[in-house]
Design a protein around this motif. Structure first.
Motif, PDB file in Angstrom:
ATOM      1  N   ASP A 104     -37.488 -68.256 -54.850  1.00  0.00           N
ATOM      2  CA  ASP A 104     -38.719 -67.514 -54.595  1.00  0.00           C
ATOM      3  C   ASP A 104     -39.351 -66.934 -55.855  1.00  0.00           C
ATOM      4  O   ASP A 104     -40.477 -66.429 -55.817  1.00  0.00           O
ATOM      5  CB  ASP A 104     -38.494 -66.413 -53.558  1.00  0.00           C
ATOM      6  N   LYS A 105     -38.656 -67.012 -56.987  1.00  0.00           N
ATOM      7  CA  LYS A 105     -39.230 -66.572 -58.259  1.00  0.00           C
ATOM      8  C   LYS A 105     -39.651 -67.746 -59.133  1.00  0.00           C
ATOM      9  O   LYS A 105     -40.022 -67.565 -60.295  1.00  0.00           O
ATOM     10  CB  LYS A 105     -38.231 -65.686 -59.008  1.00  0.00           C
ATOM     11  N   GLY A 106     -39.542 -68.943 -58.568  1.00  0.00           N
ATOM     12  CA  GLY A 106     -40.014 -70.122 -59.295  1.00  0.00           C
ATOM     13  C   GLY A 106     -38.999 -70.742 -60.223  1.00  0.00           C
ATOM     14  O   GLY A 106     -39.382 -71.511 -61.117  1.00  0.00           O
ATOM     15  N   TYR A 107     -37.715 -70.468 -60.009  1.00  0.00           N
ATOM     16  CA  TYR A 107     -36.687 -71.025 -60.889  1.00  0.00           C
ATOM     17  C   TYR A 107     -36.033 -72.260 -60.271  1.00  0.00           C
ATOM     18  O   TYR A 107     -35.668 -72.278 -59.091  1.00  0.00           O
ATOM     19  CB  TYR A 107     -35.614 -69.979 -61.186  1.00  0.00           C
ATOM     20  N   PHE A 108     -35.866 -73.259 -61.121  1.00  0.00           N
ATOM     21  CA  PHE A 108     -35.059 -74.436 -60.822  1.00  0.00           C
ATOM     22  C   PHE A 108     -33.774 -74.255 -61.630  1.00  0.00           C
ATOM     23  O   PHE A 108     -33.712 -74.623 -62.801  1.00  0.00           O
ATOM     24  CB  PHE A 108     -35.776 -75.712 -61.246  1.00  0.00           C
ATOM     25  N   GLY A 109     -32.762 -73.646 -61.017  1.00  0.00           N
ATOM     26  CA  GLY A 109     -31.601 -73.245 -61.806  1.00  0.00           C
ATOM     27  C   GLY A 109     -32.036 -72.169 -62.790  1.00  0.00           C
ATOM     28  O   GLY A 109     -32.604 -71.145 -62.397  1.00  0.00           O
ATOM     29  N   GLU A 110     -31.797 -72.412 -64.078  1.00  0.00           N
ATOM     30  CA  GLU A 110     -32.198 -71.439 -65.096  1.00  0.00           C
ATOM     31  C   GLU A 110     -33.591 -71.698 -65.653  1.00  0.00           C
ATOM     32  O   GLU A 110     -34.090 -70.935 -66.486  1.00  0.00           O
ATOM     33  CB  GLU A 110     -31.197 -71.429 -66.257  1.00  0.00           C
ATOM     34  N   TYR A 111     -34.259 -72.751 -65.171  1.00  0.00           N
ATOM     35  CA  TYR A 111     -35.531 -73.166 -65.744  1.00  0.00           C
ATOM     36  C   TYR A 111     -36.706 -72.791 -64.840  1.00  0.00           C
ATOM     37  O   TYR A 111     -36.557 -72.634 -63.635  1.00  0.00           O
ATOM     38  CB  TYR A 111     -35.521 -74.676 -65.989  1.00  0.00           C
ATOM     39  N   GLY A 112     -37.876 -72.694 -65.453  1.00  0.00           N
ATOM     40  CA  GLY A 112     -39.074 -72.367 -64.696  1.00  0.00           C
ATOM     41  C   GLY A 112     -39.437 -70.916 -64.866  1.00  0.00           C
ATOM     42  O   GLY A 112     -39.519 -70.387 -65.977  1.00  0.00           O
ATOM     43  N   GLY A 113     -39.670 -70.209 -63.758  1.00  0.00           N
ATOM     44  CA  GLY A 113     -40.028 -68.808 -63.816  1.00  0.00           C
ATOM     45  C   GLY A 113     -41.472 -68.602 -64.233  1.00  0.00           C
ATOM     46  O   GLY A 113     -42.316 -69.507 -64.157  1.00  0.00           O
ATOM     47  N   SER A 114     -41.756 -67.395 -64.712  1.00  0.00           N
ATOM     48  CA  SER A 114     -43.120 -67.030 -65.082  1.00  0.00           C
ATOM     49  C   SER A 114     -43.074 -66.028 -66.223  1.00  0.00           C
ATOM     50  O   SER A 114     -42.842 -64.837 -66.011  1.00  0.00           O
ATOM     51  CB  SER A 114     -43.852 -66.443 -63.866  1.00  0.00           C
ATOM     52  N   PHE A 115     -43.306 -66.492 -67.439  1.00  0.00           N
ATOM     53  CA  PHE A 115     -43.248 -65.671 -68.646  1.00  0.00           C
ATOM     54  C   PHE A 115     -44.673 -65.448 -69.143  1.00  0.00           C
ATOM     55  O   PHE A 115     -45.125 -66.088 -70.097  1.00  0.00           O
ATOM     56  CB  PHE A 115     -42.392 -66.361 -69.709  1.00  0.00           C
ATOM     57  N   ILE A 116     -45.383 -64.560 -68.472  1.00  0.00           N
ATOM     58  CA  ILE A 116     -46.798 -64.335 -68.748  1.00  0.00           C
ATOM     59  C   ILE A 116     -47.094 -62.848 -68.710  1.00  0.00           C
ATOM     60  O   ILE A 116     -46.299 -62.060 -68.190  1.00  0.00           O
ATOM     61  CB  ILE A 116     -47.687 -65.080 -67.728  1.00  0.00           C
ATOM     62  N   PRO A 117     -48.249 -62.415 -69.255  1.00  0.00           N
ATOM     63  CA  PRO A 117     -48.603 -60.996 -69.226  1.00  0.00           C
ATOM     64  C   PRO A 117     -48.702 -60.465 -67.798  1.00  0.00           C
ATOM     65  O   PRO A 117     -49.038 -61.203 -66.861  1.00  0.00           O
ATOM     66  CB  PRO A 117     -49.971 -60.965 -69.918  1.00  0.00           C
ATOM     67  N   GLU A 118     -48.415 -59.181 -67.639  1.00  0.00           N
ATOM     68  CA  GLU A 118     -48.387 -58.568 -66.310  1.00  0.00           C
ATOM     69  C   GLU A 118     -49.722 -58.711 -65.583  1.00  0.00           C
ATOM     70  O   GLU A 118     -49.761 -58.938 -64.369  1.00  0.00           O
ATOM     71  CB  GLU A 118     -48.013 -57.088 -66.437  1.00  0.00           C
ATOM     72  N   THR A 119     -50.829 -58.583 -66.326  1.00  0.00           N
ATOM     73  CA  THR A 119     -52.145 -58.706 -65.690  1.00  0.00           C
ATOM     74  C   THR A 119     -52.362 -60.105 -65.122  1.00  0.00           C
ATOM     75  O   THR A 119     -52.934 -60.273 -64.040  1.00  0.00           O
ATOM     76  CB  THR A 119     -53.259 -58.380 -66.698  1.00  0.00           C
ATOM     77  N   LEU A 120     -51.891 -61.115 -65.851  1.00  0.00           N
ATOM     78  CA  LEU A 120     -52.022 -62.478 -65.363  1.00  0.00           C
ATOM     79  C   LEU A 120     -51.041 -62.764 -64.227  1.00  0.00           C
ATOM     80  O   LEU A 120     -51.324 -63.580 -63.339  1.00  0.00           O
ATOM     81  CB  LEU A 120     -51.818 -63.469 -66.505  1.00  0.00           C
ATOM     82  N   GLN A 121     -49.893 -62.071 -64.232  1.00  0.00           N
ATOM     83  CA  GLN A 121     -48.915 -62.291 -63.179  1.00  0.00           C
ATOM     84  C   GLN A 121     -49.493 -61.935 -61.812  1.00  0.00           C
ATOM     85  O   GLN A 121     -49.203 -62.590 -60.804  1.00  0.00           O
ATOM     86  CB  GLN A 121     -47.647 -61.474 -63.442  1.00  0.00           C
ATOM     87  N   ALA A 122     -50.323 -60.898 -61.783  1.00  0.00           N
ATOM     88  CA  ALA A 122     -50.952 -60.526 -60.515  1.00  0.00           C
ATOM     89  C   ALA A 122     -51.824 -61.670 -59.996  1.00  0.00           C
ATOM     90  O   ALA A 122     -51.858 -61.954 -58.789  1.00  0.00           O
ATOM     91  CB  ALA A 122     -51.780 -59.257 -60.695  1.00  0.00           C
ATOM     92  N   ILE A 123     -52.529 -62.344 -60.911  1.00  0.00           N
ATOM     93  CA  ILE A 123     -53.351 -63.491 -60.528  1.00  0.00           C
ATOM     94  C   ILE A 123     -52.467 -64.638 -60.036  1.00  0.00           C
ATOM     95  O   ILE A 123     -52.776 -65.302 -59.031  1.00  0.00           O
ATOM     96  CB  ILE A 123     -54.218 -63.958 -61.710  1.00  0.00           C
ATOM     97  N   MET A 124     -51.346 -64.872 -60.735  1.00  0.00           N
ATOM     98  CA  MET A 124     -50.427 -65.933 -60.319  1.00  0.00           C
ATOM     99  C   MET A 124     -49.842 -65.639 -58.941  1.00  0.00           C
ATOM    100  O   MET A 124     -49.634 -66.553 -58.132  1.00  0.00           O
ATOM    101  CB  MET A 124     -49.301 -66.103 -61.341  1.00  0.00           C
ATOM    102  N   ASN A 125     -49.588 -64.378 -58.675  1.00  0.00           N
ATOM    103  CA  ASN A 125     -49.083 -64.007 -57.351  1.00  0.00           C
ATOM    104  C   ASN A 125     -50.111 -64.334 -56.266  1.00  0.00           C
ATOM    105  O   ASN A 125     -49.751 -64.794 -55.172  1.00  0.00           O
ATOM    106  CB  ASN A 125     -48.738 -62.524 -57.310  1.00  0.00           C
ATOM    107  N   ASP A 126     -51.386 -64.112 -56.594  1.00  0.00           N
ATOM    108  CA  ASP A 126     -52.447 -64.454 -55.640  1.00  0.00           C
ATOM    109  C   ASP A 126     -52.492 -65.959 -55.398  1.00  0.00           C
ATOM    110  O   ASP A 126     -52.672 -66.420 -54.256  1.00  0.00           O
ATOM    111  CB  ASP A 126     -53.810 -63.983 -56.161  1.00  0.00           C
ATOM    112  N   ILE A 127     -52.336 -66.740 -56.477  1.00  0.00           N
ATOM    113  CA  ILE A 127     -52.335 -68.197 -56.340  1.00  0.00           C
ATOM    114  C   ILE A 127     -51.150 -68.646 -55.492  1.00  0.00           C
ATOM    115  O   ILE A 127     -51.282 -69.508 -54.610  1.00  0.00           O
ATOM    116  CB  ILE A 127     -52.307 -68.873 -57.718  1.00  0.00           C
TER     117      ILE A 127
END
Length: 405
Positions: A13-36
């Motif tokens: 649910d956090k976008g990880y494939f094992g240890e890979y993936g995720g979301s390493f972006i600024p907090e302001t952009l993370q809110a937009i990614m959450n909307d997407i």
């Protein structure tokens, strides 16, 4: 539309494939990614969305794309029988239209005014420009100056379709730099525009979302191949840059232990001299463009310059799911160099009358070598991810004399 491997749903649910993936972006952009992410989770459960996308796949794209038994190529190569999943026959000439339609429909439903993206070989740019016209959105495409010169036919197509093509002159002036420029433009206005990432890369949810739209390739291929031959293919082969066409084919077969799977990276001019883009072969885990994956990087963790004769493959990172599949050993990642790819380009053209994209020619090059090692009763299914119209000017200019043009 969730990939399953050894009993686990991927990604988490956090976008990880094992240890890979995720979301390493600024907090302001993370809110937009959450909307997407929320918007995507809504539409993936919406039967009306799936009906609309299925209609467009059938009546606009021309799906299902066929599987073709390349009998002439198989005889010439010797050994295993080579089959081609003909994504080159899709409208716009490649697999890219599969996820571009999905992303454009998502942007429209989210009330966005514009979709922006990077492109390397131009296939994603053409497909996204096409989808933007279809759903009534503006479209900005960022493309490195080197790739603009190499891929002139696709540059013209994007302009005819009304896209705003923005040349990128920084760095190596290729795909990685185009991604940087597009990402910066997105950060300036993430509210009214959607960055329609062109592969299974980037922060969550894009590796999942693009994979989900692309897995129609493997779903179709699985049924088609069994109808044609009575069984599953013994081997799957696809080229890997970011990895969207490959994961699209592979996903439907990951649980089939009888099927060997190969992802083919670009060895460029030389693996030894660093003149390549073989990320999974020679890279190590790192973070680029908001996600963690294997990465070709220097001692400080900065991405290295990369190169391939195929503009769509010269990216220093790779999709996070491919990174996990490498670690698990489920997919074997191999390489093909410029010369092998060019030989395969002309061989397929002159045996089957099919001109492949230079990206796809890397997969063909490996498949031809693999076929020669196997018995005639064995089978290899290659994802012919795109057609070579975009490459012919470059090929003739740089390699024409070598191949008798």
């Amino acid at each position: 539309m969730t990939a399953i491997l050894k009993g686990y749903a991927l990604p988490d649910d956090k976008g990880y494939f094992g240890e890979y993936g995720g979301s390493f972006i600024p907090e302001t952009l993370q809110a937009i990614m959450n909307d997407i992410t929320m918007a995507y989770e809504d539409i993936r459960k919406d039967p009306a969305f799936h009906r609309e996308l299925a209609y467009l796949y059938k009546h606009f794209v021309g799906r299902p794309s066929p599987i073709f038994h390349a009998a002439n190529l198989s005889r010439k190569t010797g050994g295993a029988q080579i089959y081609l999943k003909r994504e080159d026959l899709n409208h716009t000439g490649a697999h890219k239209i599969n996820h571009c339609l999905g992303e454009a429909l998502l942007a429209k439903k989210m009330g966005k005014k514009k979709i922006i993206a990077e492109t390397g070989a131009g296939q994603h740019g053409v497909a996204l420009a096409t989808a933007a016209v279809l759903v009534g959105l503006e479209c900005d495409i960022y493309m490195g100056e080197v790739d603009i010169a190499k891929e002139h036919p696709n540059v013209v197509r994007m302009k005819i379709l009304g896209a705003n093509l923005i040349p990128v002159s920084r760095g190596t002036r290729t795909l990685k730099d185009a991604v940087d420029a597009a990402f910066e433009a997105y950060l300036e206005d993430p509210v009214t525009q959607l960055y329609a990432i062109g592969s299974v890369v980037g922060p969550h949810p894009f590796p999942m979302m693009v994979r989900d739209f692309q897995q129609i390739v493997g779903v179709e291929a699985r049924e088609q191949f069994q109808d044609m031959t009575g069984g599953l293919p013994d081997n799957l082969v696809a080229c890997v840059g970011g990895g969207s066409n490959a994961i699209g084919l592979f996903t439907a077969f990951l649980e089939d232990e009888s099927v060997e799977i190969y992802g083919v990276e670009p060895a460029g001019r030389s693996l030894e001299k660093g003149d390549h883009a073989a990320t999974l072969t020679l890279g190590k885990p790192g973070v680029l463009h908001g996600f963690k994956s294997y990465l070709l990087q220097d001692e400080e963790g900065d991405p290295l310059p990369v190169y391939s004769v195929a503009s769509g493959l010269d990216y220093p990172g790779v999709g996070p799911q491919h990174s996990l599949l490498k670690d698990l050993g489920r997919v074997q990642y191999v390489t093909a160099g410029d010369k092998d790819a060019m030989d395969a380009f002309f061989t397929l053209s002159r045996t089957e009358g099919i001109i492949p994209a230079l990206e796809s020619a890397h997969a063909l090059a490996f498949a031809m070598k693999k076929a020669a090692e196997l018995d005639v009763s064995r089978t290899i299914l290659v994802n012919l991810s795109g057609r070579g119209d975009k490459d012919i000017d470059f090929v003739v200019e740089k390699y024409g004399k070598i191949y008798g043009i």
